[in-house]
Design an enzyme around this catalytic site. Structure first.
Site, PDB file in Angstrom:
ATOM      1  N   GLU A 136       0.829  -1.191   0.101  1.00  0.00           N
ATOM      2  CA  GLU A 136       0.069   0.114  -0.012  1.00  0.00           C
ATOM      3  C   GLU A 136       0.820   1.318   0.066  1.00  0.00           C
ATOM      4  O   GLU A 136       0.686   2.112   0.842  1.00  0.00           O
ATOM      5  CB  GLU A 136      -0.952  -0.071   1.184  1.00  0.00           C
ATOM      6  CG  GLU A 136      -1.785  -1.309   1.163  1.00  0.00           C
ATOM      7  CD  GLU A 136      -2.724  -1.547   2.366  1.00  0.00           C
ATOM      8  OE1 GLU A 136      -2.720  -0.550   3.206  1.00  0.00           O
ATOM      9  OE2 GLU A 136      -3.482  -2.502   2.617  1.00  0.00           O
ATOM     10  N   GLU A 244      -6.348 -10.627  -1.135  1.00  0.00           N
ATOM     11  CA  GLU A 244      -7.083 -10.419   0.045  1.00  0.00           C
ATOM     12  C   GLU A 244      -8.553 -10.510  -0.358  1.00  0.00           C
ATOM     13  O   GLU A 244      -9.300  -9.655   0.055  1.00  0.00           O
ATOM     14  CB  GLU A 244      -6.644  -8.986   0.867  1.00  0.00           C
ATOM     15  CG  GLU A 244      -5.093  -8.846   0.906  1.00  0.00           C
ATOM     16  CD  GLU A 244      -4.881  -7.785   1.865  1.00  0.00           C
ATOM     17  OE1 GLU A 244      -5.692  -7.148   2.268  1.00  0.00           O
ATOM     18  OE2 GLU A 244      -3.490  -7.706   1.771  1.00  0.00           O
TER      19      GLU A 244
HETATM   20  O1  G3I Z   1      -3.687  -7.043  18.741  1.00  0.00           O
HETATM   21  C1  G3I Z   1      -4.430  -6.174  19.506  1.00  0.00           C
HETATM   22  C2  G3I Z   1      -5.103  -6.836  20.783  1.00  0.00           C
HETATM   23  O2  G3I Z   1      -4.023  -7.070  21.581  1.00  0.00           O
HETATM   24  C3  G3I Z   1      -6.227  -6.171  21.248  1.00  0.00           C
HETATM   25  O3  G3I Z   1      -6.634  -6.752  22.436  1.00  0.00           O
HETATM   26  C4  G3I Z   1      -7.390  -6.110  20.188  1.00  0.00           C
HETATM   27  C5  G3I Z   1      -8.394  -5.239  20.733  1.00  0.00           C
HETATM   28  O4  G3I Z   1      -9.085  -4.476  19.562  1.00  0.00           O
HETATM   29  O5  G3I Z   1      -7.065  -5.588  19.063  1.00  0.00           O
HETATM   30  C6  G3I Z   1      -5.676  -6.210  18.500  1.00  0.00           C
HETATM   31  O6  G3I Z   1      -5.263  -5.586  17.129  1.00  0.00           O
HETATM   32  C7  G3I Z   1      -6.127  -5.536  16.310  1.00  0.00           C
HETATM   33  C8  G3I Z   1      -5.529  -6.610  15.182  1.00  0.00           C
HETATM   34  O7  G3I Z   1      -6.189  -6.436  13.882  1.00  0.00           O
HETATM   35  C9  G3I Z   1      -5.315  -8.066  15.310  1.00  0.00           C
HETATM   36  O8  G3I Z   1      -6.436  -8.500  15.738  1.00  0.00           O
HETATM   37  C10 G3I Z   1      -6.269  -4.258  15.954  1.00  0.00           C
HETATM   38  O9  G3I Z   1      -7.264  -3.418  16.570  1.00  0.00           O
HETATM   39  C11 G3I Z   1      -7.113  -4.373  14.266  1.00  0.00           C
HETATM   40  O10 G3I Z   1      -7.207  -2.870  14.006  1.00  0.00           O
HETATM   41  C12 G3I Z   1      -6.297  -5.130  13.385  1.00  0.00           C
HETATM   42  O11 G3I Z   1      -7.013  -5.100  12.295  1.00  0.00           O
HETATM   43  C13 G3I Z   1      -6.482  -5.686  11.303  1.00  0.00           C
HETATM   44  C14 G3I Z   1      -6.058  -4.480  10.017  1.00  0.00           C
HETATM   45  O12 G3I Z   1      -5.546  -5.276   8.889  1.00  0.00           O
HETATM   46  C15 G3I Z   1      -5.136  -3.500  10.652  1.00  0.00           C
HETATM   47  O13 G3I Z   1      -4.882  -2.763   9.567  1.00  0.00           O
HETATM   48  C16 G3I Z   1      -7.421  -6.764  10.559  1.00  0.00           C
HETATM   49  O14 G3I Z   1      -7.538  -7.680  11.401  1.00  0.00           O
HETATM   50  C17 G3I Z   1      -6.625  -7.274   9.074  1.00  0.00           C
HETATM   51  O15 G3I Z   1      -7.786  -7.953   8.514  1.00  0.00           O
HETATM   52  C18 G3I Z   1      -6.263  -6.058   8.296  1.00  0.00           C
HETATM   53  O16 G3I Z   1      -5.762  -6.641   7.117  1.00  0.00           O
HETATM   54  C19 G3I Z   1      -5.423  -5.627   6.113  1.00  0.00           C
HETATM   55  C20 G3I Z   1      -4.153  -6.172   5.458  1.00  0.00           C
HETATM   56  O17 G3I Z   1      -3.118  -6.595   6.267  1.00  0.00           O
HETATM   57  C21 G3I Z   1      -3.574  -5.344   4.292  1.00  0.00           C
HETATM   58  N1  G3I Z   1      -4.633  -4.798   3.341  1.00  0.00           N
HETATM   59  C22 G3I Z   1      -5.867  -4.416   4.031  1.00  0.00           C
HETATM   60  C23 G3I Z   1      -6.346  -5.396   5.005  1.00  0.00           C
HETATM   61  C24 G3I Z   1      -7.923  -5.042   5.469  1.00  0.00           C
HETATM   62  O18 G3I Z   1      -7.598  -3.868   6.457  1.00  0.00           O
END
Ligand code: G3I
Length: 335
Positions: A136, A244
């Site tokens: 990205e 994805e």
């Molecule tokens: O790790 C913490 C955890 O400690 C905490 O308890 C919890 C509470 O909300 O949050 C956890 O972190 C989260 C993380 O995923 C792991 O679960 C974040 O809040 C959350 O924002 C994060 O979201 C991920 C996102 O990327 C972050 O940008 C999504 O799961 C994941 O599907 C998404 O994937 C991205 C690709 O890597 C790149 N392209 C876009 C795609 C969708 O956004």
């Protein structure tokens, strides 16, 4: 052909491209574990291999989740996609700071990145067949070419080339990918094309473009955009990976929260979308090397929290019970 109930998606597509799913460690067991073993031959860690998760501080790696995925993949004859080395999200702050808490120098960041890549590649390269090297990097706003990130600010204009070279040094067999979203849409396609053309001209070892494919059932022009994008990237000598994929029931602008289960119309539009999209993937099978879904079933998807937090979405091929949806039938009905 096997009876429909026994059909494996990965098997149906074995002469076309790999079929992948993004996973958390919870997906390796029970229903999702069974679906993975039956229908997929490639895994991507949804979060576990991102910089901030796997390397939270300079002297500490956290391999636990990624190792479990690697073990699952090895035991069940799946391969993995490595996701992701350089991204503006989910990256540890320490890499950009020196010991005085000031912005680190280019040399220091490169040195740290090189060590990071060396450790990750050595640990996982037997099972990882492809790396999302840079994620990205192109700006969405009209008129601006690159996203303004700490990586770019510190490493400089040619940082994409630098990062690809660093990964190539550690793994010269894997397919190295530049991965982005909306990069089949005309404006972002042209910006991405320009960047790739320039980096390739300068010698960057880029093999493929990752089209993330976070789409919706109402995307207009998708088929034309997708075909044009595949052909344009291929004209640079690049392969394509669909990295994805999900097909949301909601357009991005649609923020309604009153739909508590998918309507008949939604399911119909979704099966049409999956049918049409996979026809294009098959048409370009010489160029498309993998198609990965960003999840497994509608039970769990990042779309439940994006773009509307807490709104259920149903973008996958398997429903809340893990049963095949009509969309699944539509992408295997060509045989
Ligand atoms: O790790 C913490 C955890 O400690 C905490 O308890 C919890 C509470 O909300 O949050 C956890 O972190 C989260 C993380 O995923 C792991 O679960 C974040 O809040 C959350 O924002 C994060 O979201 C991920 C996102 O990327 C972050 O940008 C999504 O799961 C994941 O599907 C998404 O994937 C991205 C690709 O890597 C790149 N392209 C876009 C795609 C969708 O956004």
């Amino acid at each position: 052909m096997t009876e429909n109930g026994l059909i494996s998606l990965a098997e149906v597509y074995k002469d076309y491209f790999k079929i992948g799913a993004a996973v958390t460690v919870n997906d390796l067991v029970r229903l999702h574990g069974e679906l993975l073993k039956k229908h997929f031959n490639s895994l991507t860690a949804e979060n576990a291999m991102k910089f901030g998760e796997i390397h939270p501080s300079e002297d500490r790696f956290d391999f636990e989740k990624a190792d479990k995925m690697m073990e699952f993949a090895k035991s069940n004859h799946l391969k993995m996609r490595g996701h992701t080395f350089v991204w503006h999200n989910q990256t540890s702050d320490w890499i950009f700071l020196d010991t005085n808490g000031k912005e680190a120098s280019k040399e220091l960041v490169i040195d740290r990145l090189r060590k990071h890549v060396e450790v990750i590649c050595n640990r996982y390269k037997d099972i990882v067949y492809t790396w999302d090297v840079v994620n990205e990097a192109i700006e969405d706003k009209t008129g601006e070419q690159y996203r303004d990130t700490k990586w770019r600010r510190i490493l400089g204009e040619d940082y994409i080339k630098t990062v690809f070279e660093i990964v190539k040094e550690q793994d010269d067999k894997a397919e190295l990918v530049y991965n982005d979203y909306n990069n089949e849409q005309p404006e972002k396609l042209e910006k991405t094309y320009r960047m790739l053309e320039e980096m390739l001209h300068k010698g960057a070892p880029i093999d493929s473009v990752g089209i993330q494919a976070h789409w919706s059932i109402r995307d207009s022009n998708l088929m034309d955009d997708l075909k044009r994008a595949i052909e344009r990237y291929a004209s640079l000598g690049l392969k394509i990976q669909v990295t994805e994929m999900d097909v949301s029931m909601f357009e991005f602008e649609d923020k309604r929260k009153d739909i508590l289960e998918p309507t008949t119309e939604m399911l119909y539009l979704q099966e049409q979308a999956y049918h049409n999209i996979f026809s294009v993937f098959r048409e370009y099978k010489e160029l498309v090397t993998s198609v990965t879904f960003w999840g497994i079933s509608d039970r769990y998807t990042w779309k439940d929290n994006f773009p509307v937090r807490g709104r259920k979405d149903w973008p996958m091929l398997f429903d809340m019970k893990g049963e095949k949806k009509s969309s699944f039938e539509k992408i295997v009905d060509f045989i």
